[in-house]
Structure formats: structure tokens, C-alpha cells
Design a protein around this motif. Structure first.
Motif, PDB file in Angstrom:
ATOM      1  N   ALA A 335       0.827  -1.207   0.000  1.00  0.00           N
ATOM      2  CA  ALA A 335       0.000   0.000   0.000  1.00  0.00           C
ATOM      3  C   ALA A 335       0.862   1.260   0.000  1.00  0.00           C
ATOM      4  CB  ALA A 335      -0.932  -0.006   1.207  1.00  0.00           C
ATOM      5  N   VAL A 336       1.913   1.263   0.800  1.00  0.00           N
ATOM      6  CA  VAL A 336       2.808   2.422   0.858  1.00  0.00           C
ATOM      7  C   VAL A 336       3.475   2.629  -0.500  1.00  0.00           C
ATOM      8  CG1 VAL A 336       4.900   3.350   1.905  1.00  0.00           C
ATOM      9  CG2 VAL A 336       3.200   2.210   3.332  1.00  0.00           C
ATOM     10  N   ALA A 337       3.973   1.532  -1.095  1.00  0.00           N
ATOM     11  CA  ALA A 337       4.625   1.648  -2.402  1.00  0.00           C
ATOM     12  C   ALA A 337       3.648   2.177  -3.444  1.00  0.00           C
ATOM     13  CB  ALA A 337       5.178   0.288  -2.832  1.00  0.00           C
ATOM     14  N   GLY A 338       2.402   1.691  -3.414  1.00  0.00           N
ATOM     15  CA  GLY A 338       1.412   2.134  -4.376  1.00  0.00           C
ATOM     16  C   GLY A 338       1.124   3.617  -4.285  1.00  0.00           C
ATOM     17  N   MET A 339       1.075   4.144  -3.067  1.00  0.00           N
ATOM     18  CA  MET A 339       0.833   5.574  -2.905  1.00  0.00           C
ATOM     19  C   MET A 339       2.031   6.390  -3.349  1.00  0.00           C
ATOM     20  SD  MET A 339      -1.381   5.861   0.607  1.00  0.00           S
ATOM     21  CE  MET A 339      -0.397   4.710   1.518  1.00  0.00           C
ATOM     22  N   CYS A 340       3.231   5.881  -3.090  1.00  0.00           N
ATOM     23  CA  CYS A 340       4.430   6.639  -3.460  1.00  0.00           C
ATOM     24  C   CYS A 340       4.588   6.773  -4.968  1.00  0.00           C
ATOM     25  CB  CYS A 340       5.675   5.970  -2.872  1.00  0.00           C
ATOM     26  SG  CYS A 340       5.855   6.137  -1.077  1.00  0.00           S
ATOM     27  N   VAL A 341       4.171   5.769  -5.723  1.00  0.00           N
ATOM     28  CA  VAL A 341       4.345   5.819  -7.178  1.00  0.00           C
ATOM     29  C   VAL A 341       3.082   6.297  -7.884  1.00  0.00           C
ATOM     30  CG1 VAL A 341       6.123   4.036  -7.185  1.00  0.00           C
ATOM     31  CG2 VAL A 341       3.726   3.376  -7.493  1.00  0.00           C
ATOM     32  N   ASN A 342       2.151   6.886  -7.141  1.00  0.00           N
ATOM     33  CA  ASN A 342       0.966   7.444  -7.776  1.00  0.00           C
ATOM     34  C   ASN A 342       1.378   8.488  -8.801  1.00  0.00           C
ATOM     35  OD1 ASN A 342      -1.570   9.014  -8.194  1.00  0.00           O
ATOM     36  ND2 ASN A 342      -2.307   7.652  -6.580  1.00  0.00           N
ATOM     37  N   SER A 343       0.729   8.489  -9.959  1.00  0.00           N
ATOM     38  CA  SER A 343       1.085   9.441 -11.006  1.00  0.00           C
ATOM     39  C   SER A 343       0.749  10.871 -10.623  1.00  0.00           C
ATOM     40  CB  SER A 343       0.376   9.076 -12.313  1.00  0.00           C
ATOM     41  OG  SER A 343      -1.028   9.128 -12.140  1.00  0.00           O
ATOM     42  N   ASP A 344      -0.177  11.051  -9.684  1.00  0.00           N
ATOM     43  CA  ASP A 344      -0.542  12.384  -9.204  1.00  0.00           C
ATOM     44  C   ASP A 344       0.348  12.727  -8.009  1.00  0.00           C
ATOM     45  OD1 ASP A 344      -1.659  14.702  -8.229  1.00  0.00           O
ATOM     46  OD2 ASP A 344      -3.724  13.941  -8.179  1.00  0.00           O
ATOM     47  N   ALA A 345       1.287  13.646  -8.204  1.00  0.00           N
ATOM     48  CA  ALA A 345       2.250  13.956  -7.147  1.00  0.00           C
ATOM     49  C   ALA A 345       1.569  14.459  -5.884  1.00  0.00           C
ATOM     50  CB  ALA A 345       3.260  14.990  -7.644  1.00  0.00           C
ATOM     51  N   SER A 346       0.434  15.152  -6.019  1.00  0.00           N
ATOM     52  CA  SER A 346      -0.241  15.711  -4.844  1.00  0.00           C
ATOM     53  C   SER A 346      -0.818  14.625  -3.953  1.00  0.00           C
ATOM     54  CB  SER A 346      -1.350  16.675  -5.282  1.00  0.00           C
ATOM     55  OG  SER A 346      -2.387  15.983  -5.948  1.00  0.00           O
ATOM     56  N   VAL A 347      -1.038  13.447  -4.493  1.00  0.00           N
ATOM     57  CA  VAL A 347      -1.601  12.341  -3.723  1.00  0.00           C
ATOM     58  C   VAL A 347      -0.521  11.549  -2.999  1.00  0.00           C
ATOM     59  CG1 VAL A 347      -2.924  10.174  -3.931  1.00  0.00           C
ATOM     60  CG2 VAL A 347      -3.612  12.189  -5.236  1.00  0.00           C
ATOM     61  N   ARG A 348       0.700  11.635  -3.476  1.00  0.00           N
ATOM     62  CA  ARG A 348       1.772  10.907  -2.798  1.00  0.00           C
ATOM     63  C   ARG A 348       1.955  11.422  -1.377  1.00  0.00           C
ATOM     64  NH1 ARG A 348       5.736  12.300  -7.673  1.00  0.00           N
ATOM     65  NH2 ARG A 348       4.459  11.327  -9.320  1.00  0.00           N
ATOM     66  N   PRO A 349       2.287  10.532  -0.441  1.00  0.00           N
ATOM     67  CA  PRO A 349       2.537  10.980   0.925  1.00  0.00           C
ATOM     68  C   PRO A 349       3.840  11.754   1.019  1.00  0.00           C
ATOM     69  CG  PRO A 349       3.088   8.671   0.705  1.00  0.00           C
ATOM     70  CD  PRO A 349       2.455   9.070  -0.597  1.00  0.00           C
ATOM     71  N   VAL A 350       3.965  12.577   2.042  1.00  0.00           N
ATOM     72  CA  VAL A 350       5.261  13.190   2.314  1.00  0.00           C
ATOM     73  C   VAL A 350       6.132  12.119   2.962  1.00  0.00           C
ATOM     74  CG1 VAL A 350       4.356  15.519   2.532  1.00  0.00           C
ATOM     75  CG2 VAL A 350       4.465  14.059   4.549  1.00  0.00           C
ATOM     76  N   ILE A 351       7.436  12.289   2.880  1.00  0.00           N
ATOM     77  CA  ILE A 351       8.338  11.228   3.309  1.00  0.00           C
ATOM     78  C   ILE A 351       8.264  10.990   4.814  1.00  0.00           C
ATOM     79  CG2 ILE A 351      10.373  12.676   3.689  1.00  0.00           C
ATOM     80  CD1 ILE A 351      10.218   9.181   1.979  1.00  0.00           C
ATOM     81  N   SER A 352       7.898  12.006   5.599  1.00  0.00           N
ATOM     82  CA  SER A 352       7.781  11.792   7.046  1.00  0.00           C
ATOM     83  C   SER A 352       6.655  10.811   7.369  1.00  0.00           C
ATOM     84  CB  SER A 352       7.541  13.129   7.766  1.00  0.00           C
ATOM     85  OG  SER A 352       6.373  13.755   7.285  1.00  0.00           O
ATOM     86  N   ASP A 353       5.572  10.824   6.576  1.00  0.00           N
ATOM     87  CA  ASP A 353       4.501   9.852   6.780  1.00  0.00           C
ATOM     88  C   ASP A 353       4.953   8.456   6.380  1.00  0.00           C
ATOM     89  OD1 ASP A 353       2.726  11.718   7.762  1.00  0.00           O
ATOM     90  OD2 ASP A 353       1.767  12.098   5.836  1.00  0.00           O
ATOM     91  N   VAL A 354       5.767   8.373   5.343  1.00  0.00           N
ATOM     92  CA  VAL A 354       6.322   7.084   4.950  1.00  0.00           C
ATOM     93  C   VAL A 354       7.198   6.523   6.061  1.00  0.00           C
ATOM     94  CG1 VAL A 354       7.843   5.918   3.307  1.00  0.00           C
ATOM     95  CG2 VAL A 354       6.213   7.630   2.486  1.00  0.00           C
ATOM     96  N   VAL A 355       8.007   7.380   6.672  1.00  0.00           N
ATOM     97  CA  VAL A 355       8.853   6.947   7.781  1.00  0.00           C
ATOM     98  C   VAL A 355       7.997   6.409   8.922  1.00  0.00           C
ATOM     99  CG1 VAL A 355      10.424   7.753   9.595  1.00  0.00           C
ATOM    100  CG2 VAL A 355      10.800   8.448   7.225  1.00  0.00           C
TER     101      VAL A 355
END
Length: 420
Positions: A335-355
């Protein structure tokens, strides 16, 4: 330009210890190219580097944290590497060679990168890397010990990372070599994310790494990971600016689609590259691999339809793991990988949320759960969303932030991939 991780081995062009690939991307058939027919692989030139003339300089760390890079003479580094003898060579590529050495005064093992004077290495990229790594210090960034600029000689001296690169242990493993265990993979992902978090959130102005890939993630003997190769790093936007403009550079397969289209660079460009690396960790497959079937040659394009179908998620698992991974933790990582590679940059999480998300994954207690409700799985364009059930009081704030990310980010529909 890159540090010692960016040199490929003599054997089949794959990386050796401290070695990745910095040469031009290999020619691939049209089927393997980005899904956007008009997109072209990012270009690399010797004149590209960070433009510091009109940007605010990076704030230097406090004196007790700012370890200035040493200057070495060419003669000193020749002695360190036994006159650059063949038996000291640990990697080589299009930009030069990397040698293992030992500093006489301290006895510290180092990796010395000698740039090819006739190669494509640019002086500006050399200076960018020296500047960046002299001012930025974090446990998950490779440590620059010093450099040499005698005459036309350009050498960089780094701490020696004994286990080489992530690429060495993850991709195209030789027969008989054990694959990385699941939790080791997630630990490496977390370390890389923490390095990016420092660059994005702690550096002022933020630093966009711009070339995150498995060969630029170096490992020590305990598989602690550090980001290397800062020759393409660029200062991020400041004030009310949303992006910086740049010639499109990086490594084919890892570049964010909007960066390839417009040359507009943001921290979300790094998040996309991180998502590709996380997919490599999950699947054991390369970002671009022309040896696979046409529909599988681009890792992101192949994985995209699987993200939206919970019943197919196990297709993403590296076969070498033989199912030895926690179900919930695996689904969460997907799920995390899927959000990070979303084609819409505004939908990608910020890296602190990924951490935050990967921190819980790394604990091995599956505190983050994958929601798989009929309402959500019924929508073909909706990726899995997140729910965090952790109760640790000292992380309540981080949990709340990640929960907000799960509600607002992961539940948005996946935009049709702009690279198609």
C-alpha cells in the motif's frame, strides 16, 4: 556525478561492492519504455549541477556537528590505495574507478573514487557533492571524509561500506546466495526513508536527492543503509515557490513522470523514486528489465493494476522469499509503495509519513493494518487504505498524522498513469 556506489562491475555490467551504474541507461525496446509514449529517458550531462547562485545557502549545522571534509593531496591518496593497484580496485564504471584504502593516520577503511579525467564527470557535479556532504550529516547519509583537487585530478574519499549496495543483495542474485529476509528489507527501506526525511525536512532549504535507486543505497556489515551519490542533488523550493526547474536527469525507471514531462522538481519526485525502490524490495525485480516479458519490463506499469486488486497482491511478492513474510505487513508495504508511485504527485505521501508507516512495519508487530472492506475493494481505481492501531503514547502524534494520511491520501482514486 556520483560517489563510490555509482560504478558498475566488469561482470555483466552489474554493480560490485560500492558499485552501482552511472553510465547511460541501456537501450530498451519501445515496450519497456515509460507508459507515456512521448516521455523519453532522463538525460545525464556533465554540466548539470545544483545552481546555488540565486538560492539560499544551506544552513550549516552547529559547530560540534559540522565535520568539514579534509583535503588530500594526490600523493597521499596514491599511498592510501597502494598506488591504485588492481588488487585494491572494488568497482569501476563510466566515470572512473573506486579503490579500497586505509588512512595511515587513523587506520580507517575508506573508499577512494578517482574520476576519469577523460570521462563525463563535471567539475560542477564534483563540487555539488563535496558541498552537500560537507554540510549535511545524518546516520543514513554516506559520510564524505575528504577530497582531492590537485591539478586536473578529482578524487573523493568516503567511509567504506563493507556490504556494498542494496542492488548487490537484492537484484539478479547469483545462484546459491541467500535472499534478504523480509524484515531486513523493511529496515533498509526505513533507513533510506529516514535519509530522505532529513534532506526534505531538516535541511534548510530542503534538498532534493534526485537519484534514489538501489545502487545508491549502501550497506554496512549490519545492513544499516545510507544514501550515497549526491552529485545530482539540488536545493529545493523556498518561500512561496512550489518547485524548482531543472534539466531532466536521473536514472531511467526511477524518475517521477511529472518531472520527466515538465522538468519541475519537488520533494514528491524523490517520494516517487523511493516508491520504485520499495517495489524492488517487495518484488525482487528491477525497475526496468528488458529481459522480462513486454508487459513486465517496467516495474511500476506492471504493478499498477495489481495495487487495485487485493486478491492479487501476493503476485508482487519476491518468489525467493517463499512466502516467508507477514501477511499484514506485506500488504501494508504494498500500500505504501502504491501511494508513493501514484502518477498524481499531490496524492503521494510526504516522506515523514512514509517513515512513520515503515517504523511500525519494522517493529514486526503489524501495528498498521490494511483495510479490505467490500466497499473499498469494489472500486477498481481505489488502492488499499490504511488504518493504524498503535497505542504507544510517545507516538500518538505520529500515529495521528499517519491516520490522516490514510484517510486523505490512500483513499483517493489512483489517477491514470501519466507515463502511459
Amino acid at each position: 556525478m556520483g560517489c563510490f556506489s555509482c560504478f558498475s562491475s566488469k561482470e555483466k555490467g552489474r554493480s560490485r561492492r560500492h558499485g552501482g551504474r552511472r553510465e547511460r541507461s541501456p537501450a530498451v525496446p519501445p515496450e519497456a519504455r515509460p507508459c507515456n509514449k512521448h516521455a523519453s529517458p532522463p538525460r545525464r550531462t556533465s554540466n548539470e549541477g545544483a545552481n546555488y547562485n540565486n538560492q539560499t545557502p544551506i544552513n550549516k549545522p552547529a559547530p560540534n556537528n559540522n565535520i568539514a571534509a579534509q583535503t588530500f593531496t594526490f600523493r597521499e591518496l596514491a599511498a592510501v590505495t597502494k598506488n591504485f593497484r588492481q588488487d585494491s580496485l572494488i568497482g569501476e564504471g563510466g566515470f572512473g574507478r573506486v579503490y579500497k584504502g586505509k588512512l595511515g593516520k587513523t587506520g580507517q577503511d575508506v573508499a577512494v573514487k578517482q574520476l576519469d579525467r577523460n570521462g563525463l564527470q563535471g567539475n560542477r557535479e564534483f563540487l555539488v557533492e563535496v558541498l552537500m556532504l560537507s554540510l549535511l550529516h545524518h546516520p543514513n547519509l554516506v559520510n564524505l571524509i575528504g577530497y582531492c583537487a590537485d591539478g586536473d585530478q578529482r578524487l573523493l574519499v568516503y567511509e567504506y561500506m563493507s556490504a556494498g549496495s542494496l542492488e548487490d543483495h537484492l537484484l539478479d542474485l547469483p545462484r546459491g546466495k541467500a535472499p534478504l529476509p523480509w524484515y531486513t528489507r523493511m529496515k533498509i527501506a526505513l533507513d533510506a526513508a529516514k535519509g530522505l526525511e532529513y534532506l526534505h525536512d531538516k535541511a534548510n532549504p530542503p534538498v532534493i536527492y534526485r537519484d534514489l535507486k538501489s545502487s545508491n543505497i549502501l550497506l554496512d556489515q549490519d545492513f544499516n543503509a545510507k544514501l550515497s551519490d549526491f552529485g545530482l542533488a539540488k536545493l529545493g523550493p523556498v518561500g512561496d515557490k512550489t518547485h524548482v526547474s531543472s534539466r531532466v536527469m536521473g536514472t531511467y525507471g526511477y524518475c517521477a513522470p511529472e518531472y520527466q514531462r515538465t522538468g519541475q522538481l519537488t520533494v514528491k519526485s524523490d517520494v516517487y523514486s523511493f516508491g520504485v525502490v520499495l517495489l524492488e524490495l517487495i518484488t525482487g525485480k528491477r525497475a526496468i528489465d528488458p529481459t522480462r516479458k513486454n508487459e513486465e519490463q517496467n516495474l511500476v506499469c506492471w504493478a499498477e493494476p495489481i495495487f487495485t486488486n487485493p486478491r492479487r497482491l501476493n503476485e508482487l511478492a519476491d518468489p525467493l522469499l517463499k512466502g516467508d513474510h507477514p501477511a499484514k505487513g506485506f500488504n501494508q508495504a504494498v500500500a505504501v509503495a502504491g501511494m508513493c508511485v501514484n502518477s498524481d504527485a499531490s496524492v503521494r505521501p510526504v516522506i515523514s509519513d512514509v517513515v512513520t508507516a515503515l517504523t511500525f512495519l519494522g517493529e514486526g508487530n503489524e501495528k498498521i493494518e490494511l483495510i479490505d472492506s467490500p466497499a473499498e475493494s469494489a472500486s477498481p481505481n481505489r488502492p488499499p487504505s490504511l488504518k493504524i492501531t498503535a497505542s504507544a503514547s510517545d507516538r500518538e502524534k505520529a500515529v495521528a498524522e499517519a491516520m490522516e494520511w490514510g484517510r486523505t491520501g490512500a483513499t483517493k482514486p489512483m489517477a491514470s498513469r501519466s507515463m502511459r
